[in-house]
Write a protein that holds these residues in place. Sequence first.
Motif, mmCIF file in Angstrom:
data_model
loop_
_atom_site.group_PDB
_atom_site.id
_atom_site.type_symbol
_atom_site.label_atom_id
_atom_site.label_comp_id
_atom_site.label_asym_id
_atom_site.label_seq_id
_atom_site.Cartn_x
_atom_site.Cartn_y
_atom_site.Cartn_z
ATOM 1 N N UNK A 3 1.545 -3.726 4.657
ATOM 2 C CA UNK A 3 2.544 -2.661 4.731
ATOM 3 C C UNK A 3 2.547 -1.954 3.370
ATOM 4 N N UNK A 4 2.341 -0.660 3.388
ATOM 5 C CA UNK A 4 2.272 0.099 2.140
ATOM 6 C C UNK A 4 3.687 0.411 1.663
ATOM 7 N N UNK A 5 4.125 -0.282 0.639
ATOM 8 C CA UNK A 5 5.491 -0.080 0.136
ATOM 9 C C UNK A 5 5.528 0.824 -1.090
ATOM 10 N N UNK A 6 4.465 1.568 -1.315
ATOM 11 C CA UNK A 6 4.440 2.525 -2.421
ATOM 12 C C UNK A 6 4.273 3.949 -1.893
ATOM 13 N N UNK A 7 3.520 4.068 -0.792
ATOM 14 C CA UNK A 7 3.288 5.379 -0.166
ATOM 15 C C UNK A 7 2.713 6.383 -1.160
#
Length: 406
Positions: free
Chosen positions: A47-51
């Motif tokens: 899950x990309x939590x920085x985008x």
Amino acid sequence: MATTNLDPRRLIELEDRFGARNYHPLDVVLTRGEGCWVWDVDGNRYLDCLAAYSAVNQGHNHPRIVRALVEQARRLALTSRAFRNDQLGPFCQEVADLTGFDRVLPMNTGAEAVETAIKAARKWGYEVKGVAPDQAEIIAFSNNFHGRTVTVISFSTEDEYKAGFGPLTPGFKVVPYGDAAAVESAITPNTVAVVMEPVQGEGGIIIPPAGTLRRIRELCDEHHVLLILDEIQSGLGRTGKMFAFEHEGVRPDGMTLGKALSGGLYPVSVFVATDELMGVFRPGQHGSTYGGNPLGAAVAREAIRVLVEEKLVENSAAMGERLGAGLRALSSPAIREIRQIGLWVGLQLVPEAGGARRYCEELQKEGLLCKETHVDTIRVAPPLVVGPDEIDWALERITRVFERLG
Ligand SMILES: *Cc1c(COP(=O)(O)O)cnc(C)c1O
């Protein structure tokens, strides 16, 4: 899941051997993305939590934005501004409609948009306010981040960003972030603008006390000073509003946007402003070869439509609430403070926690990609397309990491 047969260690070696060493990334080598998920070369999903620092608010490879990119690339990509193109006019109109500003000046990177804002403010100071030549002053804030050009780092307070890059550009005064009284004391007859992030992103998701922006707006009005907001990271839905300034019910005189303006597919930034402010630019005085190109304009137009039609701003507010509530329920002695606005969280650790980096490395093992900002803050900022199940999935794993590391 199909994987490439590339060895991640080899790819990391190549980057470290032949690339400049100006970053310190986590050792995860990504090869594919979709929505809020990314995959590494071994086929592991995260899950990309920085985008991408909020550049992919619309999610990775949004099918509508990809289609706009491909179709425009097949037709016409770059004309330069020596000629007109059929995307630029509609792009400017749509950005003006979205932001409520009179005029739009397209650039490419965020730092260029900030440079444009600084040039406009100075010229406004000389031509409209009547400041003596070369005397214009701009007020900025401690702990800011506005990009990496020489002029922009000249008003940074981060030694790492500035050391060794002098001589720096004069004409800036820096006051403590969130301190309206300090702004008032710093204003002189030569002050042309206050340049501010409504919420500091790279600074660690720092939210100024309620009323600060309103008070600074009043001071600017009283002293005939421009208020220029840098919404490159805070804008376009990240804080649960289209623009962070809406939380305070004020309007700036000019604003910079970038990052999510093109949904992560192509660098597009803008400086938007009132007629009076933008009016200082006349032909030949500012520009960029790629600025306003049809490919970027078509991509940005679709990226804006996606943001609005898929109600990503509303989703940001709702998912931010859910994420914030879940994180505040964590009872870890390692957490010093949780700052949240919309889908933007800064989880600051106590000094004894040993830094945010090792938490990010542990989160990576659990399938979450987070990046520390400064030494002790974990930023959690997934794409705005994230859903409740994914938020809960993330919370479970964050909880597990805090139980493990204390
Ligand atoms: C990222 C950022 C910039 C710089 O954008 P670049 O595209 O990296 O040049 C400027 N201001 C803010 C607030 C940012 O977050």
